[in-house]
Structures are given as structure tokens and as C-alpha cells.
Design a protein around this motif. Structure first.
Motif, PDB file in Angstrom:
ATOM      1  N   PRO A   1       0.813  -1.221   0.000  1.00  0.00           N
ATOM      2  CA  PRO A   1       0.000   0.000   0.000  1.00  0.00           C
ATOM      3  C   PRO A   1       0.849   1.274   0.000  1.00  0.00           C
ATOM      4  CG  PRO A   1       0.025  -0.975   2.184  1.00  0.00           C
ATOM      5  CD  PRO A   1       0.699  -1.961   1.272  1.00  0.00           C
ATOM      6  N   TYR A   2       2.132   1.131   0.270  1.00  0.00           N
ATOM      7  CA  TYR A   2       3.059   2.275   0.287  1.00  0.00           C
ATOM      8  C   TYR A   2       4.477   1.732   0.159  1.00  0.00           C
ATOM      9  CZ  TYR A   2       2.631   0.660   5.133  1.00  0.00           C
ATOM     10  OH  TYR A   2       2.542  -0.127   6.259  1.00  0.00           O
ATOM     11  N   ASN A   3       5.450   2.611  -0.049  1.00  0.00           N
ATOM     12  CA  ASN A   3       6.831   2.160  -0.152  1.00  0.00           C
ATOM     13  C   ASN A   3       7.216   1.403   1.111  1.00  0.00           C
ATOM     14  OD1 ASN A   3       6.870   3.563  -2.556  1.00  0.00           O
ATOM     15  ND2 ASN A   3       8.107   5.248  -1.806  1.00  0.00           N
ATOM     16  N   TYR A   4       7.808   0.237   0.920  1.00  0.00           N
ATOM     17  CA  TYR A   4       8.028  -0.651   2.058  1.00  0.00           C
ATOM     18  C   TYR A   4       9.373  -1.348   1.925  1.00  0.00           C
ATOM     19  CZ  TYR A   4       6.733  -3.984   5.745  1.00  0.00           C
ATOM     20  OH  TYR A   4       6.689  -4.717   6.908  1.00  0.00           O
ATOM     21  N   LYS A   5      10.133  -1.401   3.022  1.00  0.00           N
ATOM     22  CA  LYS A   5      11.467  -1.996   2.992  1.00  0.00           C
ATOM     23  C   LYS A   5      11.393  -3.505   3.203  1.00  0.00           C
ATOM     24  CE  LYS A   5      15.038   0.326   4.224  1.00  0.00           C
ATOM     25  NZ  LYS A   5      16.110   1.057   4.952  1.00  0.00           N
ATOM     26  N   ILE A   6      12.009  -4.224   2.284  1.00  0.00           N
ATOM     27  CA  ILE A   6      12.067  -5.684   2.344  1.00  0.00           C
ATOM     28  C   ILE A   6      13.520  -6.116   2.214  1.00  0.00           C
ATOM     29  CG2 ILE A   6      11.487  -7.830   1.146  1.00  0.00           C
ATOM     30  CD1 ILE A   6       9.113  -6.805   2.552  1.00  0.00           C
ATOM     31  N   GLN A   7      13.991  -6.848   3.197  1.00  0.00           N
ATOM     32  CA  GLN A   7      15.347  -7.405   3.159  1.00  0.00           C
ATOM     33  C   GLN A   7      16.393  -6.346   2.795  1.00  0.00           C
ATOM     34  OE1 GLN A   7      14.785 -10.867   0.607  1.00  0.00           O
ATOM     35  NE2 GLN A   7      13.153 -11.596   1.946  1.00  0.00           N
ATOM     36  N   GLY A   8      16.191  -5.152   3.365  1.00  0.00           N
ATOM     37  CA  GLY A   8      17.157  -4.072   3.206  1.00  0.00           C
ATOM     38  C   GLY A   8      16.921  -3.155   2.027  1.00  0.00           C
ATOM     39  N   TYR A   9      15.929  -3.463   1.175  1.00  0.00           N
ATOM     40  CA  TYR A   9      15.677  -2.642  -0.006  1.00  0.00           C
ATOM     41  C   TYR A   9      14.285  -2.007   0.065  1.00  0.00           C
ATOM     42  CZ  TYR A   9      19.694  -5.173  -1.820  1.00  0.00           C
ATOM     43  OH  TYR A   9      20.940  -5.712  -1.989  1.00  0.00           O
ATOM     44  N   LEU A  10      14.220  -0.716  -0.250  1.00  0.00           N
ATOM     45  CA  LEU A  10      12.937  -0.033  -0.276  1.00  0.00           C
ATOM     46  C   LEU A  10      12.236  -0.370  -1.579  1.00  0.00           C
ATOM     47  CD1 LEU A  10      11.207   1.934   1.379  1.00  0.00           C
ATOM     48  CD2 LEU A  10      12.240   3.806   0.051  1.00  0.00           C
ATOM     49  N   CYS A  11      11.062  -0.980  -1.462  1.00  0.00           N
ATOM     50  CA  CYS A  11      10.295  -1.409  -2.636  1.00  0.00           C
ATOM     51  C   CYS A  11       9.128  -0.456  -2.849  1.00  0.00           C
ATOM     52  CB  CYS A  11       9.767  -2.828  -2.437  1.00  0.00           C
ATOM     53  SG  CYS A  11      11.053  -4.058  -2.092  1.00  0.00           S
ATOM     54  N   LYS A  12       8.915  -0.073  -4.079  1.00  0.00           N
ATOM     55  CA  LYS A  12       7.841   0.870  -4.372  1.00  0.00           C
ATOM     56  C   LYS A  12       6.482   0.218  -4.175  1.00  0.00           C
ATOM     57  CE  LYS A  12       6.158   4.220  -7.720  1.00  0.00           C
ATOM     58  NZ  LYS A  12       6.051   5.227  -6.635  1.00  0.00           N
ATOM     59  N   GLY A  13       5.589   0.948  -3.525  1.00  0.00           N
ATOM     60  CA  GLY A  13       4.225   0.476  -3.325  1.00  0.00           C
ATOM     61  C   GLY A  13       3.272   1.627  -3.520  1.00  0.00           C
ATOM     62  N   ASP A  14       2.159   1.374  -4.164  1.00  0.00           N
ATOM     63  CA  ASP A  14       1.186   2.447  -4.370  1.00  0.00           C
ATOM     64  C   ASP A  14      -0.244   1.958  -4.213  1.00  0.00           C
ATOM     65  OD1 ASP A  14       1.053   0.947  -6.681  1.00  0.00           O
ATOM     66  OD2 ASP A  14       2.128   2.437  -7.880  1.00  0.00           O
ATOM     67  N   GLY A  15      -0.371   0.755  -3.654  1.00  0.00           N
ATOM     68  CA  GLY A  15      -1.701   0.270  -3.304  1.00  0.00           C
ATOM     69  C   GLY A  15      -2.517  -0.239  -4.473  1.00  0.00           C
ATOM     70  N   GLY A  16      -3.574  -0.954  -4.125  1.00  0.00           N
ATOM     71  CA  GLY A  16      -4.512  -1.431  -5.126  1.00  0.00           C
ATOM     72  C   GLY A  16      -4.145  -2.766  -5.737  1.00  0.00           C
ATOM     73  N   TYR A  17      -5.154  -3.412  -6.276  1.00  0.00           N
ATOM     74  CA  TYR A  17      -4.991  -4.724  -6.914  1.00  0.00           C
ATOM     75  C   TYR A  17      -3.930  -4.673  -8.006  1.00  0.00           C
ATOM     76  CZ  TYR A  17      -6.375  -8.974  -9.448  1.00  0.00           C
ATOM     77  OH  TYR A  17      -6.386 -10.195 -10.067  1.00  0.00           O
ATOM     78  N   LYS A  18      -3.917  -3.579  -8.752  1.00  0.00           N
ATOM     79  CA  LYS A  18      -2.973  -3.429  -9.856  1.00  0.00           C
ATOM     80  C   LYS A  18      -1.764  -2.590  -9.455  1.00  0.00           C
ATOM     81  CE  LYS A  18      -6.134  -1.812 -12.659  1.00  0.00           C
ATOM     82  NZ  LYS A  18      -6.723  -1.279 -13.904  1.00  0.00           N
ATOM     83  N   GLY A  19      -1.487  -2.504  -8.154  1.00  0.00           N
ATOM     84  CA  GLY A  19      -0.369  -1.703  -7.677  1.00  0.00           C
ATOM     85  C   GLY A  19       0.976  -2.259  -8.115  1.00  0.00           C
ATOM     86  N   THR A  20       2.025  -1.460  -7.950  1.00  0.00           N
ATOM     87  CA  THR A  20       3.373  -1.877  -8.312  1.00  0.00           C
ATOM     88  C   THR A  20       3.724  -3.187  -7.625  1.00  0.00           C
ATOM     89  OG1 THR A  20       3.993   0.451  -8.465  1.00  0.00           O
ATOM     90  CG2 THR A  20       5.782  -1.143  -8.404  1.00  0.00           C
ATOM     91  N   GLN A  21       4.278  -4.108  -8.379  1.00  0.00           N
ATOM     92  CA  GLN A  21       4.461  -5.474  -7.886  1.00  0.00           C
ATOM     93  C   GLN A  21       5.894  -5.755  -7.426  1.00  0.00           C
ATOM     94  OE1 GLN A  21       3.017  -7.901 -11.125  1.00  0.00           O
ATOM     95  NE2 GLN A  21       0.895  -7.623 -10.520  1.00  0.00           N
ATOM     96  N   THR A  22       5.987  -6.408  -6.278  1.00  0.00           N
ATOM     97  CA  THR A  22       7.250  -6.900  -5.737  1.00  0.00           C
ATOM     98  C   THR A  22       7.155  -8.411  -5.711  1.00  0.00           C
ATOM     99  OG1 THR A  22       7.528  -4.921  -4.357  1.00  0.00           O
ATOM    100  CG2 THR A  22       8.792  -6.880  -3.736  1.00  0.00           C
ATOM    101  N   ALA A  23       8.131  -9.082  -6.313  1.00  0.00           N
ATOM    102  CA  ALA A  23       8.054 -10.541  -6.456  1.00  0.00           C
ATOM    103  C   ALA A  23       8.995 -11.250  -5.493  1.00  0.00           C
ATOM    104  CB  ALA A  23       8.372 -10.948  -7.891  1.00  0.00           C
ATOM    105  N   PHE A  24       8.572 -12.440  -5.070  1.00  0.00           N
ATOM    106  CA  PHE A  24       9.326 -13.243  -4.115  1.00  0.00           C
ATOM    107  C   PHE A  24       9.499 -14.662  -4.632  1.00  0.00           C
ATOM    108  CE2 PHE A  24       7.358  -9.875  -1.734  1.00  0.00           C
ATOM    109  CZ  PHE A  24       8.298  -9.509  -0.779  1.00  0.00           C
ATOM    110  N   TYR A  25      10.630 -15.277  -4.258  1.00  0.00           N
ATOM    111  CA  TYR A  25      10.786 -16.706  -4.478  1.00  0.00           C
ATOM    112  C   TYR A  25       9.887 -17.433  -3.483  1.00  0.00           C
ATOM    113  CZ  TYR A  25      14.927 -15.701  -7.311  1.00  0.00           C
ATOM    114  OH  TYR A  25      15.782 -15.248  -8.285  1.00  0.00           O
ATOM    115  N   GLU A  26       9.664 -18.721  -3.709  1.00  0.00           N
ATOM    116  CA  GLU A  26       8.832 -19.514  -2.807  1.00  0.00           C
ATOM    117  C   GLU A  26       9.389 -19.495  -1.385  1.00  0.00           C
ATOM    118  OE1 GLU A  26       5.708 -21.561  -1.459  1.00  0.00           O
ATOM    119  OE2 GLU A  26       5.929 -20.785  -3.501  1.00  0.00           O
ATOM    120  N   SER A  27      10.692 -19.352  -1.256  1.00  0.00           N
ATOM    121  CA  SER A  27      11.345 -19.320   0.058  1.00  0.00           C
ATOM    122  C   SER A  27      11.063 -18.035   0.838  1.00  0.00           C
ATOM    123  CB  SER A  27      12.866 -19.455  -0.118  1.00  0.00           C
ATOM    124  OG  SER A  27      13.390 -18.342  -0.835  1.00  0.00           O
TER     125      SER A  27
END
Length: 209
Positions: free
Chosen positions: A115-141
Motif C-alpha cells: 500500500p506504500y513504499n516498504y522496505k524488504i530485506q534491506g531494499y525499499l520497494c515501491k508500493g502504491d496500493g490497489g490490486y494493480k499496484g506496483t508489484q514486488t516478487a518473491f521466491y517460494e522461500s
């Protein structure tokens, strides 16, 4: 990156199919299924079922927020929004994050739209909310796989450019996989100029076409 694009394409297709009410048929209204009350729900008979929940529900262990929610044909969660902060794969995901699981066997991992810019594993990831919001991808792990940075960032010693058109891809061990350079970069006795898209192997060496 191809897997991320495939998932993104499937999500876009889902939106087109399932939110175009004039083309969707057989909507059911004010109905309870699997213990969840829906204001309306459409069972496509294919690979995706979509409904609008009347209130928050805990579904398959996830705190799901009132509103739109997607399931696969076996009623496993596909896309939903968190109603509160939730720890998944050892990561604290903030309330109102959209989580998207893959719906095809050749896909893996999962995607979050914060829903907003959010830090993951030391990196700030862009977030702007919504179903179609900017996507951050993760491995299964749960390891970060790709993200869009809201500001230029150094990743594994490489200056990576921010922007919605400049995705940063990582290997599961955290090493840089690809990015667009935010500054000139020296490697192998050569200078790679700012703005160039570069790809790295698992040893951190630039791949040459």
C-alpha cells in the motif's frame, strides 16, 4: 523476469475478464460459500472464481480484507488483500497488502502489491496500493526476487536506477541478476554507461550478448 511478466499478464487478464460485469454471467448474490459470506460471487467454471466479501474473514490462515477476492478452481486463494499486518515466510507484510499467488504450474513464488513504499530485506520497494499496484516478487522461500525502487539504490555493489520501467531482479541468494544502471559502472576493465541494462551471472559477472 519472464515468470513475473507471466503472472502479471495473468492478473491483467483476470481483471479484464472478471471486472467487466457486462460480460460476466451467472453472478450469485448474498450467498455463503465455504463459511464466507459474499455480496456477490461469480464461478467461472474455469480457473478463477471471484467474489466480493461483505466483511473481513480468516481464509486458509490469511486475514483477508473485506472486498474483492480471487480463488482458483479448487477454491485455493489466488489474490486477496490483508486486513492486518501478517507474517508470511518470516516477512512482516503490512495491512492492505495485496498478495497474488500463481495459477499455473510453470509459475512459482508469489507477488505482493504494497500500500506504500516498504522496505524488504534491506531494499525499499515501491508500493502504491490497489490490486494493480506496483508489484514486488518473491521466491517460494520468501527471498526477494524482483522489485521497483522508488529511488536509485546500490544492490550488490551495483548502482541501480529507480523507476516503474526499470525492474531490479535478484538471485535467490540476494545477488544482483539484472538492472538498469543509475551511474557509470566499472567492471572487467570496461565502463558500462549510465542507463544501460545489464545482466549478471550467479557469480556477479556481467553477461555479454
Amino acid at each position: 523476469m519472464k515468470s513475473v511478466l507471466k503472472i502479471s499478464l495473468n492478473l491483467s487478464i483476470s481483471i479484464i475478464i472478471c471486472f467487466c460485469f457486462n460480460s460476466c454471467k451467472d453472478w450469485e448474490y448474498n450467498i455463503t460459500k465455504n463459511g464466507v459470506h459474499f455480496k456477490k460471487i461469480h464461478q467461472s467454471g474455469g480457473s478463477i472464481n471471484i467474489g466480493y466479501m461483505s466483511e473481513n474473514h480468516n481464509i486458509q490462515g490469511f486475514p483477508c480484507e473485506q472486498g474483492w477476492i480471487h480463488f482458483n478452481k479448487d477454491w485455493k486463494l489466488l489474490s486477496f488483500q490483508l486486513s492486518k499486518d501478517y507474517i508470511y515466510k518470516s516477512i512482516v507484510l503490512p495491512a492492505h497488502t495485496w498478495i497474488h499467488f500463481p495459477n499455473n504450474k510453470d509459475q512459482y513464488g508469489y507477488i505482493c502489491s504494497f500500500p506504500y513504499n516498504y522496505k524488504i530485506q534491506g531494499y525499499l520497494c515501491k508500493g502504491d496500493g490497489g490490486y494493480k499496484g506496483t508489484q514486488t516478487a518473491f521466491y517460494e522461500s520468501g527471498k526477494l526476487r524482483s522489485f521497483f525502487a522508488p529511488e536509485d539504490v546500490i544492490v550488490d555493489g551495483v548502482p541501480c536506477k529507480a523507476g516503474l520501467l526499470t525492474i531490479i531482479n535478484l538471485y535467490e541468494n540476494g545477488g544482483i541478476k539484472s538492472c538498469t544502471l543509475a551511474q557509470d559502472y566499472q567492471a572487467d576493465g570496461k565502463t558500462f554507461v549510465k542507463g544501460k541494462a545489464v545482466i549478471f551471472d550467479k557469480n556477479g559477472k556481467i553477461k555479454y550478448k
